[in-house]
Design a protein around this motif. Structure first.
Motif, PDB file in Angstrom:
ATOM      1  N   ASN A  38      -5.601   7.912  67.196  1.00 13.43           N
ATOM      2  CA  ASN A  38      -5.040   7.180  68.583  1.00 13.43           C
ATOM      3  C   ASN A  38      -6.291   6.935  69.414  1.00 13.43           C
ATOM      4  N   GLU A  39      -7.301   7.682  69.610  1.00  6.12           N
ATOM      5  CA  GLU A  39      -8.431   7.378  70.618  1.00  6.12           C
ATOM      6  C   GLU A  39      -9.745   6.648  70.058  1.00  6.12           C
ATOM      7  N   GLN A  85      -5.073  13.208  64.237  1.00  9.83           N
ATOM      8  CA  GLN A  85      -4.136  12.206  64.982  1.00  9.83           C
ATOM      9  C   GLN A  85      -4.840  11.855  66.505  1.00  9.83           C
ATOM     10  N   ASP A  86      -5.431  12.648  66.998  1.00  8.07           N
ATOM     11  CA  ASP A  86      -6.177  12.284  68.286  1.00  8.07           C
ATOM     12  C   ASP A  86      -7.208  11.405  67.845  1.00  8.07           C
TER      13      ASP A  86
END
Length: 717
Positions: free
Chosen positions: A325-326, A321-322
């Protein structure tokens, strides 16, 4: 997500407010477009990517132009000239009372840059491939002189031929070499559109020149020039008043004018030409190469030491997920080797157009989160079920550089690209599921279909609302569709109908009125697409359904594209039927087998450019080749031009001679504060005819595999 020309135009209009690197004071354009004084060109060139959209009014002629500095040595201009005192045609049922709009295309090449003592030199070709009303060629030199208190003076001197040589005040130097250059044939090829190579630099010649004073008043320039045209040979094809055709009076060969930069993007100009005529105009300028937009994205993480002892302690879902998102990487699966020293993430890039930026941010996240014993990170990029490219990170090298443990090391040196590591038990011992892939989606956006320079109306358009959706059956199979809703259009003015008209070519594109005007709600596209690969370098796609607004059927494409190569080769073959413009689900009798063999080349001497050559059969059954050249600026904006030459004769093809056009492809992350892979295209095809027309396929494997393109020094050794 795909954006329309309308969305592109709106974003360009708002683009002046987005961040843009300050360009040196750009040179101004002439009434014809292209850097120049008033009627005459200069040798000056703006910086690469500089775009100027201009309008000028000189009473008899109103000109709308678009000038793009494609390279720092090549300037290109497309232009329409409104002949105010001439009708488009003598048939009011065909063109109403519209005045004649003459198309023109110019090129200017820099021969030498300005030096301490030497001027800048250029050669130019004006009104290529048009009707020849304003065609001419020239050589010109420019030299600047700075003063302490009076600003800058830019002096220009040139020699012109054709339209720029009518004053005949100097001998044609080429005539001294051979008599062939002493005379210039009058008129032009019926229908226009041809490049008249045999007339260039021939006939009378004239000297021209002038000076531009960049005054101490910020933004104000004053221009004066000697005009090489005496205007006594101007001709009106269809004069509004045949008994008293317009004659341009000339009281002086000198033109003067002033131009003022209202701001960084808008210029206003005023002039007095021919000793009797007030002129005015304006221009909008923008640099496509330096355009940028500040992003509100998560910053790259600080380099830290990982606290994860073993890979089994890692929260794969949180890490995935990180990364999404990034960095925009949607991770589907993570694998490790038996010693857990190599970690491979199979992911799709969803947002970042610049892969290096995404990989650098991902490498920092992985170095902070993965156990210290992991020595190699691999991000295998997938798209439409295809393995595109693998980004590799030498973990020890990267961490020592990121953490400042070795000051002479650069993080970039730890990155490389390679072919994707195949999935399978023989290549890994442990596999972890990450974020579930997105299996469906939809989008609603406006679409503007448009055509310029028509006989019935200069501007034909249709504004529609398009809804598109897709369903991912599995990694390789997708079903997608697009529905259109008409909002407003004026294609009912398009009189080039097919009823009872004999034509040597099938009507494959000139039926645009029927498709644009007959239905207010229609099915644009509905198809199934299967993509896969035979090996690392070989890709293929198969598709079937309603492939575009005018045609449906089945087809396939095969592409050979080695990693980091300047060359790629492809073949597509399609069997299609013409769709019924009155019924989105029905077909008409016309069918054709169409397809092309394609060669893609990124030449070494044209940085960030692509030459595409496609040979085969077109939609009307004609056979030939289409050549496409495009150049991508550092901002990601691409500018291109294409031309199709087939076995259709000029008489059968009709006005224009052959199919040609220009386009701009614009990435939308230039206008948004978040990264996006979406692009929009603005196209201009001067004349739409049936020869040299290609199927508008929604799948293009070369675009799908764009990340495999040539990037020097990135291959893994």
């Amino acid at each position: 997500m795909k954006y329309s020309a309308l969305t592109v135009a709106v974003c360009l209009a708002l683009g002046a407010t987005s961040a843009q690197a300050q360009e040196r004071d750009p040179y101004t354009t002439s009434d014809f477009g292209g850097v120049g004084l008033l009627q005459t060109p200069t040798a000056r060139m703006n910086s690469e990517g500089h775009l100027t959209v201009g309008y000028s009014d000189t009473d008899d002629y109103r000109r709308m132009s678009l000038t793009l500095q494609l390279f720092d040595w090549l300037e290109a201009t497309a232009r329409y000239t409104d002949l105010r005192y001439s009708y488009y045609s003598r048939d009011p049922e065909f063109s109403n009372d519209q005045t004649l709009k003459d198309k023109g295309f110019d090129l200017k090449f820099r021969l030498a840059e300005e030096g301490t003592w030497m001027p800048e030199f250029a050669v130019g070709l004006r009104d290529l491939g048009g009707t020849g009303l304003f065609s001419g060629e020239y050589f010109v030199g420019s030299k600047g002189f700075d003063t302490d208190n009076w600003g800058t003076f830019d002096v220009h001197l040139g020699m012109g031929f054709g339209y720029l040589g009518r004053r005949d005040n100097i001998s044609n130097p080429f005539c001294e070499i051979t008599d062939e250059f002493c005379e210039r044939e009058a008129g032009f090829t019926p229908g226009g559109g041809d490049i008249e190579w045999g007339r260039m630099f021939k006939g009378p010649a004239a000297m021209f020149g002038g000076v531009e004073w960049r005054t101490p008043i910020d933004g104000l320039r004053v221009k004066a020039e000697y005009d090489p045209n005496h205007y006594q040979d101007e001709r009106l094809p269809v004069p509004i008043d045949p008994e008293n055709p317009r004659v341009i009076e000339v009281d002086s060969p000198w033109n003067i004018g002033a131009e003022y930069a209202l701001n960084q993007h808008v210029n206003l100009k005023l002039g007095y030409q021919r000793g009797n005529t007030m002129t005015f105009g304006f221009s909008f300028r923008y640099n496509l190469a330096t355009a940028n937009q500040v992003k509100l994205e998560p910053a790259q993480r600080e380099a830290k030491y990982s606290t994860t002892a073993r890979f089994s302690d890692l929260d794969i879902q949180r890490l995935s997920q990180d990364l999404l998102n990034e960095t925009g990487f949607r991770v589907a699966q993570v694998t490790t080797d038996s010693a857990e020293e190599r970690v491979t993430l199979y992911a799709e890039q969803t947002r970042y157009r610049d892969p290096e930026e995404a990989v650098e941010k991902a490498a920092r996240i992985l170095s902070n989160e993965l156990p210290e014993q992991v020595t190699r990170y691999e991000i295998a990029e997938l798209k439409d079920g295809l393995g595109i490219v693998q980004y590799n990170v030498n973990a020890p090298y990267y961490k020592s550089a990121a953490r400042g443990e070795r000051f002479y090391r650069d993080e970039q040196d730890a990155l490389s690209v390679s072919e994707i590591r195949p999935l399978g038990p023989q290549h890994s011992t442990t596999s972890y599921e990450a974020i579930a892939p997105k299996t469906w989606g939809y989008n609603v956006s406006p679409k503007l279909s448009q055509a310029f320079g028509g006989a019935e109306s200069f501007y034909l358009y249709q504004l529609a609302l398009m809804g598109d959706a897709y369903y991912q059956v599995n990694d390789n199979l997708e079903i997608s569709g697009v529905i259109g809703l008409n909002l407003i259009n004026n294609y009912d003015e398009f009189n080039f109908l097919v009823d009872n008209l004999e034509n040597p070519l099938p009507r494959v594109r000139t039926r645009i009125r029927e498709y644009s005007d007959n239905q207010d709600l229609w099915l644009e596209n509905l198809q199934a697409t299967y993509t896969n690969q035979l090996s690392n370098d070989w890709y293929y796609a198969m598709y079937g359904g309603y492939l575009e607004r005018m045609f449906g059927g089945v087809g396939g494409e095969v592409l050979y594209r080695p990693l980091n190569s300047r060359w790629a080769f492809g073949v597509d073959l399609n069997y299609v039927h013409q769709r019924d413009p009155d019924n989105s689900f029905a077909f008409e009798d016309y069918d054709v087998l169409t397809g092309h063999a394609s060669v893609y080349w990124q030449p070494e001497w044209f940085k960030n450019s692509l030459i595409k050559v496609q040979a085969g059969r077109f939609l009307a059954g004609d056979e030939g080749v289409q050549i496409d050249f495009s150049h991508q600026f550092d901002s990601g904006v691409s500018a291109g031009a294409y031309a199709a030459f087939t076995n259709v004769s000029r008489e059968d093809y009709g006005e224009g001679g052959f199919t040609k056009g220009f386009y701009l492809s614009i990435p939308f992350d230039l206008f948004f504060v978040r990264n996006t892979l979406s692009r929009g295209t603005i196209g201009w095809q001067p004349i739409t005819r049936d020869g040299g027309q290609m199927l508008n396929r929604t799948i293009n494997l070369y675009q799908t595999t764009e990340a495999r393109g040539f990037k020097a020094g990135k291959n893994e050794r």
